[in-house]
Design an enzyme around this catalytic site. Structure first.
Site, PDB file in Angstrom:
ATOM      1  N   GLU A   1       0.967  -1.178  -0.102  1.00 30.80           N
ATOM      2  CA  GLU A   1      -0.010  -0.076   0.207  1.00 30.80           C
ATOM      3  C   GLU A   1       0.920   1.276   0.015  1.00 30.80           C
ATOM      4  OE1 GLU A   1      -0.448  -2.642   1.972  1.00 30.80           O
ATOM      5  OE2 GLU A   1      -2.790  -3.188   1.759  1.00 30.80           O
TER       6      GLU A   1
ATOM      7  N   PHE B   1     -11.526  -7.429  14.081  1.00 28.63           N
ATOM      8  CA  PHE B   1     -10.531  -8.043  13.146  1.00 28.63           C
ATOM      9  C   PHE B   1     -10.084  -6.786  11.909  1.00 28.63           C
ATOM     10  CE2 PHE B   1      -9.224 -10.117   8.925  1.00 28.63           C
ATOM     11  CZ  PHE B   1      -8.257 -10.497   9.358  1.00 28.63           C
ATOM     12  N   GLN B   2      -8.921  -6.606  12.063  1.00 25.58           N
ATOM     13  CA  GLN B   2      -8.231  -5.600  11.038  1.00 25.58           C
ATOM     14  C   GLN B   2      -8.976  -4.066  11.369  1.00 25.58           C
ATOM     15  OE1 GLN B   2      -8.286  -7.142   6.786  1.00 25.58           O
ATOM     16  NE2 GLN B   2      -6.049  -7.841   7.544  1.00 25.58           N
TER      17      GLN B   2
ATOM     18  N   LYS C   1     -17.593  -1.055   6.179  1.00 22.46           N
ATOM     19  CA  LYS C   1     -18.274  -1.840   4.981  1.00 22.46           C
ATOM     20  C   LYS C   1     -19.588  -2.042   4.961  1.00 22.46           C
ATOM     21  CE  LYS C   1     -17.123  -6.464   3.615  1.00 22.46           C
ATOM     22  NZ  LYS C   1     -16.445  -8.090   3.984  1.00 22.46           N
TER      23      LYS C   1
ATOM     24  N   MET D   1      24.512   9.321   2.105  1.00 26.37           N
ATOM     25  CA  MET D   1      24.033  10.707   2.643  1.00 26.37           C
ATOM     26  C   MET D   1      24.140  10.461   4.398  1.00 26.37           C
ATOM     27  SD  MET D   1      22.809  13.809   2.327  1.00 26.37           S
ATOM     28  CE  MET D   1      21.738  14.319   1.007  1.00 26.37           C
TER      29      MET D   1
HETATM   30  C1  LIG Z   1      18.001  15.217   1.880  1.00 26.42           C
HETATM   31  C2  LIG Z   1      17.066  16.253   1.634  1.00 26.42           C
HETATM   32  C3  LIG Z   1      17.991  17.579   1.334  1.00 26.42           C
HETATM   33  C4  LIG Z   1      17.300  18.849   0.857  1.00 26.42           C
HETATM   34  N1  LIG Z   1      18.107  19.581   0.651  1.00 26.42           N
HETATM   35  C5  LIG Z   1      17.264  20.840   0.363  1.00 26.42           C
HETATM   36  C6  LIG Z   1      18.140  21.952  -0.545  1.00 26.42           C
HETATM   37  O1  LIG Z   1      19.329  21.912  -0.333  1.00 26.42           O
HETATM   38  N2  LIG Z   1      17.364  22.999  -0.871  1.00 26.42           N
HETATM   39  C7  LIG Z   1      16.029  22.759  -0.920  1.00 26.42           C
HETATM   40  O2  LIG Z   1      15.500  23.974  -1.367  1.00 26.42           O
HETATM   41  N3  LIG Z   1      15.251  22.121  -0.372  1.00 26.42           N
HETATM   42  C8  LIG Z   1      15.700  20.855   0.102  1.00 26.42           C
HETATM   43  N4  LIG Z   1      15.162  19.796   0.524  1.00 26.42           N
HETATM   44  C9  LIG Z   1      13.763  19.702   0.374  1.00 26.42           C
HETATM   45  C10 LIG Z   1      13.011  20.491   1.606  1.00 26.42           C
HETATM   46  O3  LIG Z   1      13.041  19.660   2.961  1.00 26.42           O
HETATM   47  C11 LIG Z   1      11.833  21.095   1.448  1.00 26.42           C
HETATM   48  O4  LIG Z   1      11.052  20.174   0.980  1.00 26.42           O
HETATM   49  C12 LIG Z   1      11.708  22.198   0.386  1.00 26.42           C
HETATM   50  O5  LIG Z   1      12.611  23.239   0.503  1.00 26.42           O
HETATM   51  C13 LIG Z   1      10.286  22.879   0.486  1.00 26.42           C
HETATM   52  O6  LIG Z   1      10.124  23.388  -0.648  1.00 26.42           O
HETATM   53  P1  LIG Z   1       9.282  24.748  -0.895  1.00 26.42           P
HETATM   54  O7  LIG Z   1       9.501  25.921   0.050  1.00 26.42           O
HETATM   55  O8  LIG Z   1       8.985  25.231  -2.185  1.00 26.42           O
HETATM   56  O9  LIG Z   1       7.860  24.251  -0.283  1.00 26.42           O
HETATM   57  P2  LIG Z   1       6.576  23.322  -0.512  1.00 26.42           P
HETATM   58  O10 LIG Z   1       6.588  22.234   0.325  1.00 26.42           O
HETATM   59  O11 LIG Z   1       6.629  22.764  -2.160  1.00 26.42           O
HETATM   60  O12 LIG Z   1       5.261  24.192  -0.172  1.00 26.42           O
HETATM   61  C14 LIG Z   1       4.596  24.838  -1.219  1.00 26.42           C
HETATM   62  C15 LIG Z   1       4.405  26.455  -0.668  1.00 26.42           C
HETATM   63  O13 LIG Z   1       3.530  26.912  -1.505  1.00 26.42           O
HETATM   64  C16 LIG Z   1       2.370  27.180  -0.974  1.00 26.42           C
HETATM   65  N5  LIG Z   1       1.302  27.044  -2.129  1.00 26.42           N
HETATM   66  C17 LIG Z   1       0.718  25.601  -2.401  1.00 26.42           C
HETATM   67  N6  LIG Z   1      -0.160  26.151  -3.507  1.00 26.42           N
HETATM   68  C18 LIG Z   1       0.109  27.320  -3.538  1.00 26.42           C
HETATM   69  C19 LIG Z   1      -0.592  28.090  -4.969  1.00 26.42           C
HETATM   70  N7  LIG Z   1      -1.497  27.543  -5.649  1.00 26.42           N
HETATM   71  N8  LIG Z   1      -0.476  29.538  -4.688  1.00 26.42           N
HETATM   72  C20 LIG Z   1       0.415  30.053  -3.589  1.00 26.42           C
HETATM   73  N9  LIG Z   1       0.998  29.140  -2.898  1.00 26.42           N
HETATM   74  C21 LIG Z   1       0.813  27.910  -2.727  1.00 26.42           C
HETATM   75  C22 LIG Z   1       2.104  26.299   0.231  1.00 26.42           C
HETATM   76  O14 LIG Z   1       1.138  26.758   1.167  1.00 26.42           O
HETATM   77  C23 LIG Z   1       3.756  26.004   0.634  1.00 26.42           C
HETATM   78  O15 LIG Z   1       3.936  27.203   1.656  1.00 26.42           O
HETATM   79  C24 LIG Z   1      15.899  18.600   0.923  1.00 26.42           C
HETATM   80  C25 LIG Z   1      15.106  17.251   1.097  1.00 26.42           C
HETATM   81  C26 LIG Z   1      15.930  16.354   1.423  1.00 26.42           C
HETATM   82  C27 LIG Z   1      14.896  14.917   1.550  1.00 26.42           C
HETATM   83  C1  LIG Z   2      12.044   5.758   5.225  1.00 25.60           C
HETATM   84  C2  LIG Z   2      13.401   6.761   5.472  1.00 25.60           C
HETATM   85  N1  LIG Z   2      14.250   6.009   6.589  1.00 25.60           N
HETATM   86  C3  LIG Z   2      15.576   6.632   6.715  1.00 25.60           C
HETATM   87  C4  LIG Z   2      15.772   7.874   6.128  1.00 25.60           C
HETATM   88  C5  LIG Z   2      17.316   8.459   6.569  1.00 25.60           C
HETATM   89  N2  LIG Z   2      17.944   8.562   5.336  1.00 25.60           N
HETATM   90  C6  LIG Z   2      18.359   9.619   4.540  1.00 25.60           C
HETATM   91  S1  LIG Z   2      19.132   9.525   3.125  1.00 25.60           S
HETATM   92  C7  LIG Z   2      19.532   7.849   3.611  1.00 25.60           C
HETATM   93  C8  LIG Z   2      20.396   6.920   2.680  1.00 25.60           C
HETATM   94  C9  LIG Z   2      20.185   6.777   1.275  1.00 25.60           C
HETATM   95  O1  LIG Z   2      20.646   5.816   0.777  1.00 25.60           O
HETATM   96  P1  LIG Z   2      20.883   5.583  -0.703  1.00 25.60           P
HETATM   97  O2  LIG Z   2      19.486   5.223  -1.148  1.00 25.60           O
HETATM   98  O3  LIG Z   2      21.737   4.481  -0.987  1.00 25.60           O
HETATM   99  O4  LIG Z   2      21.148   6.948  -1.469  1.00 25.60           O
HETATM  100  P2  LIG Z   2      22.664   7.570  -1.361  1.00 25.60           P
HETATM  101  O5  LIG Z   2      22.575   8.995  -0.421  1.00 25.60           O
HETATM  102  O6  LIG Z   2      23.491   6.624  -1.354  1.00 25.60           O
HETATM  103  O7  LIG Z   2      22.618   8.153  -2.633  1.00 25.60           O
HETATM  104  C10 LIG Z   2      18.788   7.536   4.896  1.00 25.60           C
HETATM  105  C11 LIG Z   2      18.823   6.189   5.724  1.00 25.60           C
HETATM  106  C12 LIG Z   2      14.771   8.341   5.080  1.00 25.60           C
HETATM  107  N3  LIG Z   2      15.070   9.562   4.396  1.00 25.60           N
HETATM  108  N4  LIG Z   2      13.763   7.625   4.856  1.00 25.60           N
END
Ligand SMILES: Cc1cc2nc3c(=O)[nH]c(=O)nc-3n(C[C@H](O)[C@H](O)[C@H](O)COP(=O)(O)OP(=O)(O)OC[C@H]3O[C@@H](n4cnc5c(N)ncnc54)[C@H](O)[C@@H]3O)c2cc1C
Ligand SMILES: Cc1ncc(C[n+]2csc(CCOP(=O)(O)OP(=O)(O)O)c2C)c(N)n1
Ligand SMILES: [Mg+2]
Lengths: 171, 574
Positions: free
Chosen positions: B41, B103-104, B153, B472
Site C-alpha cells: 500500500e 478484526f483488522q 463496510k 547521505m
Molecule cells: C536530503 C534532502 C535534502 C534537501 N535539501 C534541500 C535543499 O538544499 N534545498 C531545498 O530547497 N530543499 C531541500 N530539501 C527539500 C526541503 O526539505 C523542502 O521540502 C523544500 O525546501 C520545500 O520546498 P518549498 O519551500 O518550495 O515548499 P513546498 O513544500 O513545495 O510548499 C509549497 C508552499 O507553497 C504554498 N502553495 C501551495 N499551493 C500554492 C498556490 N496555488 N499558490 C500559492 N502558494 C501555494 C504552500 O502553502 C507552501 O507554503 C531537501 C530534502 C531532502 C530530503
Molecule cells: C524511510 C526513510 N528512512 C530513513 C531515512 C534517512 N536517510 C536519508 S538518506 C539515507 C540513505 C539513502 O541511501 P541511498 O538510497 O543509497 O542513497 P545515497 O545517499 O547513497 O545516494 C537515509 C537512510 C529516510 N530518509 N527515509
C-alpha cells in the site's frame, strides 16, 4: 546544550467550528503536535440546529507563536472563524467554579463570610461542608480558592474561560 | 464509483482486502476506471503522488482497513508535507464493530488526523456522495493535500434512500483566498521596482498552482529582470538554461543562489515556505532584505521567517496581478547586482573532483547524472528520485525547464518514493520517458513494485547510483561523527541485474565510465522497463553544503577540508 524559550503572552481565542465528530480531537491534537499550550478549553454547541460549536481556548506563547496558532486553526476545514479576543480589544471573560469546603466552628463561619464577599452561592450544604458556586474572571476565582485553602478546601471544579467581545458587534 | 467517475478519475491505485471487497466488486468489469494493483500500500500512495505531481490531477488510492490503511500512512504524510492532491479511500470495519478491536480494525481517522488536510469517517450512507465531492474539492483547491475517507463496510453496501448535502449547495465551507488585495500588489510593485538587488525565490507553490503559473513566472521575471532561484520542490517552474537562473538554493544549493539570497535587498518568495533546509541558521538568513511572501496558506507566512509584506493568494493569480500592475515599466538596471552574482558564479561550485581519491577508476556519480541529462534532455523526461545524495545530485546536475517533470520527496524525505512515483507518472504520461534516479539503499524500500511495472507493461527506467552506502548518512557521519560509519554500509546487496530480470525487466550494469553513454542509450532505447545498476565512487560527497546550524555564507565547497565533529547544538539539528 540549552533549550531556549521566549517571552509568553496570554491570549483568549474564540473559535467557531462545524459541530462534527473529531473536531475537538483535531484542535487539541494540533496543540500537542505543534507544541502549543492550552491553559483552558471549553466547548458547547451554540446554534439552534446544533450545527455550530463555539470553543474558547486560553493559550500562551510569544506573539509569533500566537499568530501561528491562529493560522493553524484557520487551516482546519471545519473551523469557521478564529477571533483573538485579547488582540481584538475590550472583552469579558467569565469562568464558573464549584468549590467544596469542609470544616467546623470558626473556619466554617469564616468560609461563609468570605463567600458572601465574593458573591459565591451556596448550592449544597451539610453540617460540616459547603459547595460554593462562583462565577467571575479567572483571577477572582483563583483568589477565592486560595483563601479557601486555609479553611478546609476539599475539591475544586472549574469550567475554563468563556469570553466575548464587549459592545454590540458579534463574537 | 459513480462519484469517482464524476470526479474524472482515470486510475485508482490500490490493494484489496476484506473491508473494501464491496468496492472491489464494483470495480470488477467497470471500464471507466482502471485499477492499478500495487504490491504494497505504500506503493499505492506514492504512485498516486507521482501521478498527481506529473499530471496536476489528484491521485486516488483505495486500500483496506487496518494494515492496508497503516501501510498507506507514509505516503499520506509525504503528500501532506509536499502539498500533493490525493484522495485516499480506506475500508473500515462495519459501523457496529467500530471500537471493539474488531478484526483488522485501526483508528484510521485518528492515525491520519495530523497528516491529512482533512479526513472523514462516513457513518451514514446518505453522506457518501457529498463527502466524496467535498474531499476532491479540498484535496485539489487552496494548498493541495491528502484527504482520507474512511468507509465502514456496511456503509459501502447500503443503498442510501436519499443523499444529503454537507452544506447548502453553492456555498462551500472551504474557500481559500486566491486574489490578493490591490494595495498589497501596489506595495509589492513599489518595492520590486526600486530594488537594487532583488531576487525571486520560488517554490513548490508555483508547481501546485498549475502550468500557467510557470508561464507567468517567466513573464514576470522577464519584466523585472530579477535573478531567480528555486527550492527543491519548485524545480522546473523556471528554465535552467536561462541566464538569470541561479540554480537551487539551500543546504545543497549553489554558492551563487545562497550568496544572492544573503546579500539581496528585496526578496520575493513565491510559493515557498522558508524550510529549514533552505534558510540555514535563521538569525543569519538574508539579514538585510525586505521580504515579500506570496502564499495561499496563511500559516506559511511568518511561520519561521518574519516577512515585511505577506500576500495571501494563489501564485498564478497574484503573478497575473503583479504583471498587470507592473504595466510598461522598464526593468531597472541591475548591472552591478548581476556583476556581483557573476563573481559568485565564477566560483563554479558544482565543479566536482574529477576522480575519487580512494578509487580513481570509479565513475563519479555527478558525472553519471550529467551524462544522463545530456543524453535524455531532448526527450524532456520526467525524473523521480529516492532520498539521499543521488537525489541532491539529480537536483544539481539534471536540468529542468518545464514544470511537472520533477518528482521528489522533499518535506518528508521518504526513501522508497521514487519507483512507485515513476509508475504513477508513467500511467499519467504514457508517451514520456520516466526515470527514477535511485540509491541502492532507497530502492530496496519499495523494490516489490518492480512487479507492478511489469504487470502493466510500463516502460519506466530506474537508474541506481550504487555507491554501496547510504551515502547521505555516511556523509553526515564523516562531517559530524569523525567518520564512524555506524550501520551506513549497504551490506548484502542483491544482484540488481538478476533481480530486474527475475521480474521480467531488462537489467544493465555499468562499472566502466567508457560504457556510460552506450548503456544509457541502451536503457532509453529499450521498449520496456529497464533497471540500470550504475556502480559509482563510494566516497563521493555531495557539495556544496551548508552544515547544520550554519549560515548561507558558510558553505562547504568542493576542495574544502571536511570532517571532524560538531558541538551538541549543531548535532541536535537535523
Ligand atoms: C536530503 C534532502 C535534502 C534537501 N535539501 C534541500 C535543499 O538544499 N534545498 C531545498 O530547497 N530543499 C531541500 N530539501 C527539500 C526541503 O526539505 C523542502 O521540502 C523544500 O525546501 C520545500 O520546498 P518549498 O519551500 O518550495 O515548499 P513546498 O513544500 O513545495 O510548499 C509549497 C508552499 O507553497 C504554498 N502553495 C501551495 N499551493 C500554492 C498556490 N496555488 N499558490 C500559492 N502558494 C501555494 C504552500 O502553502 C507552501 O507554503 C531537501 C530534502 C531532502 C530530503
Ligand atoms: C524511510 C526513510 N528512512 C530513513 C531515512 C534517512 N536517510 C536519508 S538518506 C539515507 C540513505 C539513502 O541511501 P541511498 O538510497 O543509497 O542513497 P545515497 O545517499 O547513497 O545516494 C537515509 C537512510 C529516510 N530518509 N527515509
Ligand atoms: Mg547509496
Amino acid at each position: 546544550m540549552k533549550i531556549k524559550s521566549a517571552e509568553s503572552e496570554r491570549h483568549v481565542l474564540a473559535v467557531t467550528v462545524d459541530n462534527e465528530p473529531g473536531i475537538l480531537a483535531k484542535i487539541t491534537g494540533l496543540f500537542t503536535a505543534r507544541g502549543y499550550n492550552i491553559d483552558s478549553l471549553t466547548v458547547a454547541d451554540i446554534t439552534e440546529d446544533h450545527a455550530v460549536s463555539r470553543i474558547t481556548i486560553v493559550t500562551n506563547g510569544p506573539p509569533q507563536v500566537i499568530d501561528q496558532i491562529e493560522a493553524q486553526l484557520e487551516r482546519l476545514v471545519p473551523v469557521h472563524k478564529v477571533t483573538d479576543l485579547t488582540a481584538a480589544g475590550p472583552h469579558v471573560e467569565r469562568e464558573l467554579a464549584l468549590i467544596k469546603v469542609a470544616g467546623k466552628g470558626e473556619a466554617r463561619v469564616e468560609a461563609l463570610r468570605i463567600a458572601e464577599l465574593f458573591r459565591a452561592k451556596v448550592i449544597d450544604t451539610t453540617i460540616s461542608s459547603f459547595v460554593f458556586e462562583l462565577t467571575g474572571p479567572p483571577d477572582k476565582i483563583d483568589s477565592f480558592i486560595s483563601l479557601m485553602r486555609e479553611l478546609g478546601l476539599v475539591s475544586v471544579g472549574r469550567s475554563g474561560v468563556v469570553g466575548m467581545m464587549r459592545g454590540a458587534e458579534g463574537v | 464509483m459513480e462519484c469517482l467517475v464524476d470526479q474524472g478519475v482515470e486510475y485508482v491505485f490500490g490493494y484489496p482486502g476484506g473491508a473494501v471487497l464491496p468496492i472491489y466488486d464494483e470495480l470488477f468489469g467497470d471500464e471507466r476506471i482502471r485499477h492499478i494493483l500495487v504490491r504494497h500500500e505504500a506503493g499505492a500512495a506514492h504512485a498516486a503522488e507521482g501521478y498527481a505531481r506529473a499530471t496536476g490531477k489528484p491521485g486516488v488510492v483505495l486500500v483496506t482497513s487496518g494494515p492496508g490503511a497503516t501501510n498507506a500512512v507514509t505516503g499520506i504524510a509525504d503528500a501532506f508535507l509536499d502539498s500533493i492532491p490525493m484522495v485516499v479511500i480506506t475500508g473500515q470495519v462495519p459501523t457496529a464493530l467500530i471500537g471493539t478491536d474488531a478484526f483488522q480494525e485501526a483508528d484510521t481517522v485518528g492515525i491520519t488526523r495530523h497528516c491529512t488536510k482533512h479526513n472523514y469517517l462516513v457513518k451514514d450512507p446518505a453522506d457518501l456522495v457529498a463527502t466524496v465531492e467535498e474531499a476532491f474539492r479540498i484535496a485539489t483547491t487552496g494548498r493541495p493535500g491528502p484527504v482520507v475517507i474512511d468507509i465502514p463496510k456496511d456503509v459501502q453496501i447500503a443503498v442510501p434512500s436519499e443523499s444529503k448535502t454537507l452544506v447548502a449547495p453553492g456555498s462551500h465551507r472551504y474557500a481559500p483566498q486566491m486574489v490578493a488585495p490591490a494595495d498589497q500588489i501596489a506595495e509589492a510593485i513599489e518595492l520590486i521596482a526600486n530594488a537594487q538587488a532583488p531576487i525571486l525565490y520560488t517554490g513548490g507553490g508555483v508547481i501546485n498552482s498549475g502550468s500557467r503559473a510557470s508561464e507567468l513566472l517567466r513573464k514576470f521575471q522577464d519584466m523585472t529582470n530579477a535573478p531567480l532561484t528555486s527550492t527543491l520542490m519548485g524545480l522546473g517552474a523556471f528554465p535552467n538554461t536561462h541566464p538569470d537562473w541561479l540554480g537551487m538554493l539551500g543546504m545543497h544549493g549553489t554558492y551563487e543562489a545562497n550568496m544572492a539570497m544573503n546579500k539581496c535587498d528585496v526578496m520575493v518568495c513565491i510559493g515557498a515556505r522558508f524550510d529549514d533546509r533552505v534558510t540555514g541558521r535563521l538569525d543569519a538568513f538574508s539579514p538585510d532584505s525586505t521580504k515579500i511572501h506570496i502564499d495561499i496558506d496563511r500559516s506559511s507566512i511568518n511561520k519561521t521567517v518574519p516577512v515585511d509584506l505577506g500576500i495571501l493568494g494563489d501564485c498564478a493569480t497574484v503573478l497575473e496581478q503583479l504583471i498587470e500592475a507592473w504595466g510598461d515599466r522598464s526593468p531597472r538596471d541591475l548591472g552591478e547586482w548581476k556583476a556581483r552574482i557573476a563573481g559568485w558564479r565564477a566560483r563554479e561550485c558544482l565543479a566536482y573532483p574529477d576522480r575519487s581519491k580512494k578509487d580513481p577508476k570509479a565513475i563519479m556519480p555527478q558525472k553519471a547524472v550529467e551524462r544522463l541529462y545530456e543524453l535524455t534532455k531532448e526527450k524532456s523526461p520526467i525524473i523521480s528520485t529516492e532520498v539521499g545524495q543521488h537525489q541532491m545530485w539529480a537536483a544539481q546536475y539534471f536540468g529542468f525547464d518545464k514544470p511537472n517533470k520533477w518528482l521528489t520527496s522533499g518535506g518528508l524525505g521518504t526513501m522508497g518514493y521514487g519507483m512507485p512515483a515513476a509508475i504513477g507518472a508513467q500511467l499519467g504520461n504514457p508517451d514520456d520517458l520516466v526515470i527514477d534516479i535511485a540509491g541502492e539503499a532507497s530502492i530496496q524500500m519499495n523494490i516489490q513494485e518492480l512487479g507492478t511495472a511489469s504487470q502493466y507493461r510500463l516502460p519506466v527506467k530506474i537508474f541506481i547510483l550504487n555507491n554501496e552506502y547510504m551515502g547521505m548518512v555516511r556523509q553526515w557521519q564523516e562531517l559530524t561523527y569523525e567518520s564512524r560509519y555506524s550501520n551506513s554500509y549497504s551490506d548484502s546487496l542483491p544482484d540488481f541485474v538478476k533481480l530486474a530480470e527475475a521480474y521480467g525487466w531488462k537489467g544493465i550494469r555499468i562499472t566502466d565510465e567508457a560504457d556510460l553513454d552506450a548503456s544509457i542509450m541502451a536503457m532509453i532505447e529499450h521498449d520496456g522497463p529497464v533497471l540500470v545498476d550504475c556502480c559509482v565512487a563510494k566516497d563521493a560527497n555531495c557539495l556544496p553544503m551548508i552544515p547544520s546550524g550554519a549560515a548561507h555564507t558558510e558553505m562547504l565547497l568542493y576542495g574544502d577540508e571536511v570532517g571532524g565533529t560538531m558541538d551538541d547544538e549543531a548535532k541536535a539539528l537535523v
